[in-house]
Design a protein around this motif. Structure first.
Motif: not given
Length: 803
Positions: A718-746
């Motif tokens: 939970v310290a790395e993420a606390s996720p909120s919105g997500i969006a998909i571009v091609g086959s890659t999902l991008f996830m906004a992180a609140l507590r994690g303060k970063r943009l995850w690339r999946v």
């Protein structure tokens, strides 16, 4: 047990927390409009497709009404379904009243495209036992739509159903391979004596009640079970004989004394054949459904560096308060039997924002107490841990590397290691344990040069000096990488969601706490277009949350924009008209979604099928999540009028369940729905959403492998993420992180996740909204640093190309 089940499944033993109580529902009763009381209107039959002998064509005046008399066998909540046609282009809103009290003001009845096209709008309302007057009154000069009929389905309080698949199961599995069950499945007992199902049953008052077990036994042999209530046997070796087939369901009833509030009812197999397939338990009499009152204002005292005493005025309950749950923000950190309570194991010199919730023995949870902020003291003077050794880095790939270092020493013991980016101090990985390991696989950005260092934390929360940095190394290249962003627009106050107009010429953005909606162009021009009415905050995460354009919006014949927000009675889905410049009108589409200080969900998105998907939190009452009769802790799938979408797995608005606080919704190119979900204290989740699936909360947080529950495709601390919105571009999902303060690339690989890493680690603070830019390999993402959890800086929406 069903003999066709593999032995491996038969050996499974699982624990599911909390049975789900579902007030029983009768079949809908139809009331034809032509038989109702009509004021300023006539019965007609000149448009095909109606039911019965005709329909009601109301006069084109405000105040015209049709009133049905609906008979309810007992008091309870009714589902009212109005079938109508509206061949005009304009909405024809109507006030819906029950027994003189308005239950839905100006409820929308939008155009159906033709007078021969009929559709249904559904809402819920309380009915009294006996006759009830349900009136639909036109609120505008266009009058009402044409009414065909009203279907009324009354949920009775005369008995309560508890689904076996949501009970506590010992030596058995949840199955759905034999038709005729209610709910989402049934329990298939293992073929052993002692296998059991235990229900948590509530009663409004003490007394004798009937316990009716619905079961199937496809064998010729009896499968007796012993029934106990609160640990006492009420029926030893009660017969559950063969029913002729596994798809033939019958009922067995025993009478038992229940106490007011919470009870446990267990059905235990008495022979080596195990129990029958068990579908549900039905208990006569109303359950205890009354919530405790909210606790009073908490206060802190005797504050230390790692503990404090929290006190609060207690709650009251119609039966009794069983416990209090203590939260820091949206995370439960303790459970107390009564105030005051000593909170221990806290972090030093840290501001805790504490609230308290009362819970009774039946699982009913109060609304939140007021919040109090209390800061622990700095740690007493002590020797911090020694600096960890210089990291060595191996196995460097495009998105990760293995990092190893020499251990720290500390007089009280090392509690954790933080692997940090030496350039900016951003924490890339946290390793915990007793003692923690001195190696970790660390997610990294693609095509970037790094040095890393490690910091140790001791049991008192003290941090060491950073260890020496590693040698410099560079990760490999990979595709679909967020590029350094440019600013679109700044000066925001908690921008919560972004939705693009179908033509891609601009987006609308909601602000959670101001209730304002803005139009933003790709060049950054920002204009307020309106304020959503009837919105309230919750002092936490409630307010104006998600929005989405109608997929056929054009600003003229279709002006619909949809919102999810918190209101006085709970969370709502609503619709407003937007002509490209100004929001106007307001219609409630869906109510009955509980609210609380936190866990309100809030994202809404139209899917590729044209239906609206709604992510709802559990409202800090975890029992809502598995309860198929609750709209909370779910992903809902509804029509543009708020009704259950056709094809939903349970015939209701529920699409999936067992969610704690889902916030992100996005579809991949194959039409698969993905959702991000905030965990409590251990794991955040990325889930592949499939209809009718149970995603495990509160039994599971992260993966748990429990039969009948669907594990996430990926989890984070939970310290790395606390996720909120997500969006998909091609086959890659991008996830906004609140507590994690970063943009995850999946990176997605069909129904699975292949690689995961992150960008902008700590660069832009708390990230919430993220949305693909139409017609471009790019995203917009917004920060929410201006909320109470951030640093107070004004928020910014940025654009990043994906290359």
């Amino acid at each position: 047990m069903n003999v066709s089940k593999p032995l491996s499944s038969a050996l499974a033993c699982l624990l599911v927390l909390g049975a789900v109580a579902v007030p029983a529902a009768a079949a809908p009763t139809r009331y034809e409009a032509e038989n109702a009381t009509i004021s300023q209107g006539v019965v007609a039959s000149d448009h095909a497709g109606y039911s019965g002998a005709g329909f009601v064509n109301g006069d084109n005046v405000a105040g015209s009404f049709t009133e049905w008399t609906v008979n309810a066998p007992a008091a309870g909540t009714a589902t009212l379904s109005f079938r109508y046609a509206n061949g005009a282009t304009a909405d024809r809103p109507s006030d819906i009243a029950v027994n003189g009290a308005t239950v839905a003001a100006a409820r929308s009845f939008p155009s159906t495209g033709a007078w021969t096209t009929w559709t249904t709008v559904t809402l819920t309302a309380p009915l009294v036992a006996g006759a009830n007057k349900v009136r639909a009154t036109a609120t505008e000069a266009g009058g009402n739509p044409n009414w065909d009929y009203l279907d009324a389905e009354v949920r009775s309080s005369s008995f309560t159903d508890y689904q076996a698949e949501s009970a506590t199961i010992s030596q058995g599995v949840v199955a759905s391979n034999h038709a005729g069950f209610t709910g989402s499945g049934f329990v298939d007992y293992d073929n052993v004596a002692g296998s059991s199902v235990e229900f948590a049953v509530s009663a409004a008052a003490a007394g004798t009640q009937s316990l009716t077990f619905r079961f199937a036994n496809g064998t010729t042999a009896d499968r007796p079970m012993t029934i106990t209530v609160n640990g006492s046997t009420v029926a030893a070796g009660r017969s559950f004989p063969g029913t002729g087939a596994w798809t033939t369901w019958q009922e067995i009833t025993v009478n038992a004394q229940l106490r007011a509030g919470g009870n446990t009812v267990r059905a235990t197999a008495a022979t080596a054949n195990g129990g029958p397939n068990l579908d549900r338990l039905r208990v006569t009499g109303p359950g205890d459904t009354e919530k405790p009152t909210p606790p009073g204002q908490p206060a802190c005292s005797d504050i230390a560096h790692d503990a404090l005493t929290l006190d609060w005025p207690p709650s009251t309950d119609d039966v009794a308060v069983a416990a209090y749950d203590v939260y820091h923000l949206g995370q439960q950190i303790a459970t107390a039997t009564a105030p005051p309570y000593r909170l221990t194991g806290l972090d030093p010199d840290f501001a805790y924002r504490l609230s308290v919730f009362a819970r009774d023995a039946s699982g009913n949870v109060s609304l939140s107490s007021p919040e109090v902020t209390c800061r622990t003291l700095p740690v007493p003077a002590d020797d911090p841990p020694s600096p960890p050794g210089r990291p060595t880095v191996s196995g460097v790939g495009a998105t990760s590397a293995t990092v190893t270092w020499a251990a720290s020493t500390d007089d009280g013991g090392v509690r954790a290691y933080l692997v940090r980016d030496h350039a900016n101090g951003a924490v890339l990985a946290t390793v915990t344990g007793s003692p923690p390991a001195t190696t970790a696989s660390v997610p990294l950005e693609c095509a970037r040069t790094y040095q890393l260092h490690v910091v140790a934390r001791d049991t008192a929360g003290q941090l060491s000096q950073p260890g020496p940095p590693s040698a410099s190394f560079t990760t490999g290249n990979c595709g679909s990488v967020p590029q350094p962003p440019t600013t679109v627009a700044g000066g925001w106050d908690v921008p919560w969601d972004i939705s693009w107009a179908p033509d891609g010429s601009y987006a609308l953005v909601t602000e959670r706490d101001t209730f304002k909606v803005f139009k933003v162009t790709p060049s950054g021009a920002k204009t307020q277009v309106g304020t959503v009415p009837d919105v309230q905050t919750t002092g936490g995460e409630g307010g104006l949350m998600g929005l989405d354009f109608s997929p056929t919006w054009n600003g003229t014949t279709d002006k619909d924009v949809f919102f999810m927000h918190t209101a006085s009675e709970g969370n709502r889905v609503a619709r407003m008209a937007f002509d490209g410049a100004t929001l106007s009108g307001y219609a409630t589409l869906l109510q009955g979604i509980d609210k609380n200080r936190y866990h309100n969900g809030g994202r809404i998105r139209f899917g590729p099928d044209g239906y609206l998907y709604v992510a709802t939190g559990d409202a800090q009452q975890s029992g809502n999540a598995p309860d198929l009769d609750s709209l909370n802790g779910k992903i809902l799938r509804i029509t543009r009028t708020g009704a259950a979408a056709p094809g939903n797995p349970f015939g209701t608005r529920v699409y999936s369940y067992g969610h704690r606080n889902p916030q992100g919704l996005a579809w991949d190119s194959a039409g698969r729905l993905w959702s991000s979900e905030l965990g409590n204290s251990s794991r955040d989740e990325l889930n592949l959403i499939q209809p009718g699936r149970n995603y495990g909360w509160p039994t599971c947080e992260g993966a748990c492998g429990v039969s009948g529950m669907t594990d996430p495709k990926y989890t984070w601390g939970v310290a790395e993420a606390s996720p909120s919105g997500i969006a998909i571009v091609g086959s890659t999902l991008f996830m906004a992180a609140l507590r994690g303060k970063r943009l995850w690339r999946v990176v997605l690989n069909g129904e699975n996740v292949s690689t995961v890493n992150s960008s902008f680690n700590g660069t832009y603070g708390r990230l919430r909204a993220v949305e693909k830019v139409p017609g471009a390999n790019a995203i917009w993402f917004g920060s929410t640093n201006s909320d109470a959890n951030g640093d107070g800086s004004a928020d910014v929406i940025r654009r990043s190309a994906i290359q």
